[in-house]
Scaffold this active site. Structure first.
Site, PDB file in Angstrom:
ATOM      1  N   ASP A  13       0.818  -1.223   0.000  1.00 39.37           N
ATOM      2  CA  ASP A  13       0.000   0.000   0.000  1.00 39.37           C
ATOM      3  C   ASP A  13       0.849   1.269   0.000  1.00 39.37           C
ATOM      4  O   ASP A  13       0.421   2.307   0.504  1.00 39.37           O
ATOM      5  CB  ASP A  13      -0.952   0.026   1.208  1.00 39.37           C
ATOM      6  CG  ASP A  13      -1.788  -1.233   1.313  1.00 39.37           C
ATOM      7  OD1 ASP A  13      -2.427  -1.581   0.305  1.00 39.37           O
ATOM      8  OD2 ASP A  13      -1.793  -1.863   2.384  1.00 39.37           O
ATOM      9  N   HIS A  41      -4.167  -2.081  -6.331  1.00 42.04           N
ATOM     10  CA  HIS A  41      -3.508  -0.806  -6.573  1.00 42.04           C
ATOM     11  C   HIS A  41      -4.483   0.150  -7.251  1.00 42.04           C
ATOM     12  O   HIS A  41      -5.304  -0.241  -8.069  1.00 42.04           O
ATOM     13  CB  HIS A  41      -2.209  -0.957  -7.376  1.00 42.04           C
ATOM     14  CG  HIS A  41      -2.314  -1.841  -8.575  1.00 42.04           C
ATOM     15  ND1 HIS A  41      -2.049  -3.191  -8.523  1.00 42.04           N
ATOM     16  CD2 HIS A  41      -2.643  -1.582  -9.856  1.00 42.04           C
ATOM     17  CE1 HIS A  41      -2.209  -3.722  -9.726  1.00 42.04           C
ATOM     18  NE2 HIS A  41      -2.571  -2.769 -10.549  1.00 42.04           N
TER      19      HIS A  41
END
EC number: 6.3.4.4
Length: 430
Positions: A13, A41
């Protein structure tokens, strides 16, 4: 021959998708080499968010080839759904290539993932329940089903029957759970295979031919170094190798063809799931960072744990992944804090250490040693250069680079492409 690898340097992340998308502008081939649809993503194009889990970020450049390599475990159902999502948004996918050697995630992998996690009770790892681990288990046990098998009706049927019989014995005898039916899986997943058949090929040939022809190839990692099964916070890790070395195994490209490794990190730290996190914040500052940074998992929606920037973690990532360049994201999230902190070392039983212990018991006893820097109150989301940042923000960026020991190539002050600032082109001097 020009290649760049993008890796996450923390627990995932970090904004790899954004940086990969940004670097894709100068690449001709973009490839994923590990993980599965457990990795999410987010890419922002013209103020519109696109959330992907399997397909490489380069899919938005129709003139470039996007590759799902042999090291990725592919859920055909998720892939077909993601393709439909992109088509619905007007994105063409004719430029996608999928390795015929990639392993397939099937319903029994997902069921086993859930049963194993439930059985752990308080010792759960925090898996996304996407079947990733069990699929890699089958791969290592040499009973996995690959994309090439999925496309062959007879081979798929034979191997599915064998695997399902074994998994059902496990479900019934060990977990006291209901078995899965062959007929509930076979036709559905064979059809998924037929829907992706047009994209399937030997991607190792495509990648090596591109490199040999002098084309620019960008390799996109999923998760992060600290989730690497060998180098991460084991056992609170993923089942593959997000480190740059995973490229050679997961894409079929030799190590001599890798030129640069870009490590992506945030100006703070976050993590989803359980496991050690020395700089984790439990106060109002942590809540503020979580809300401003929108720290909720792309795949799970779970609130991420957040903490201060940890240079011990970053130096570990630099070493084991051979990072040559750093991309620092989300500096804007720290705006408005009177003081910002960077962990420079740990206190372990009264002794200062500057390495990341392998022992979970030692990690539990590690207390972060912080260096405090003055914060900044200005809105920096419109800054387009390092000199354009307030002095305190500029000093923070420079200090991060010094502590990690890697030059910063880009820094970001927001999620948009235009908010990524270049200090040094990673494609130059290769």
């Amino acid at each position: 021959m020009t290649s760049v690898v993008v890796v996450g340097t923390q627990w995932g992340d970090e904004g790899k998708g954004k940086i990969t998308d940004f670097l894709s502008a100068d690449a001709e081939v973009i490839a994923r080499y590990q993980g599965g649809d457990n990795a999410g993503h987010t890419i922002v194009i013209d103020n519109k968010k696109f959330k992907l889990h399997l397909i490489p970020s380069g899919i938005f450049f129709k003139e470039k080839i996007s590759v799902i390599g042999n090291g990725v475990v592919v859920n055909p159902k998720s892939l077909v759904k993601e393709l439909a999502y992109l088509h619905g948004e007007g994105v063409t996918t004719d430029n996608l290539r999928i390795s015929d050697r990639a392993h397939v995630i099937l319903p029994y992998h997902i069921k086993l993932d859930q049963l194993q996690e439930d059985a752990k009770g308080d010792n759960k790892i925090g898996t996304t329940i996407k079947g990733i681990g069990p699929a890699y288990m089958d791969k290592a046990a040499r009973v996995g089903i690959r994309i090439a098998d999925l496309l062959d009706r007879e081979v798929f049927a034979e191997r599915l029957k064998i695997n399902l019989a074994e998994k059902n014995r496990l479900f019934e005898k060990m977990y006291d759970s209901t078995p899965l039916e062959f007929d509930d899986i076979f036709e559905e997943y064979y059809e998924y295979g037929q829907q992706i058949k047009q994209y399937v090929t030997d991607t190792s040939v495509i990648l090596n031919d591109a490199l040999d022809a002098g084309k620019r190839v960008l390799f996109e990692g999923a998760q992060g170094v600290m989730l690497d099964i060998d180098q991460g916070t084991y056992p609170f890790v993923t089942s593959s190798n997000p480190v740059a070395g995973g490229v050679t195994i997961g894409s079929g490209v030799g190590p001599s063809k890798i030129n640069k490794v870009v490590g992506v990190c945030k100006a703070y730290t976050s993590r989803v799931g359980d496991g050690p996190f020395p700089t984790e914040l439990f106060d109002e500052v942590g809540d503020r960072i979580r809300e401003i940074g929108k720290e909720y998992g792309t795949t799970t929606g779970r609130p991420r744990r957040v903490g201060w920037f940890d240079s011990v973690v970053m130096r570990h990532s630099r070493r084991v992944s051979g990072i040559t360049n750093l991309s620092l994201n989300s500096i804007d999230v720290l705006s408005g804090l009177d003081t910002v902190k960077i962990c420079v070392a740990y206190d372990l039983d009264g002794k200062r250490i500057d390495y990341y212990p392998a022992s979970l018991e030692q990690l539990k006893r590690c207390k972060p040693i912080y260096e405090e820097l003055p914060g900044w109150s200005e809105d920096i989301t419109a800054c387009r250069s390092l000199d354009g940042l307030p002095e305190n923000a500029r000093n923070y960026v420079r200090r991060v680079g010094e502590l990690v020991g890697v030059r910063i190539s880009t820094f970001s002050v927001g999620p948009g492409r235009e908010q990524t600032n270049i200090l040094e082109s990673v494609w130059s001097n290769i």
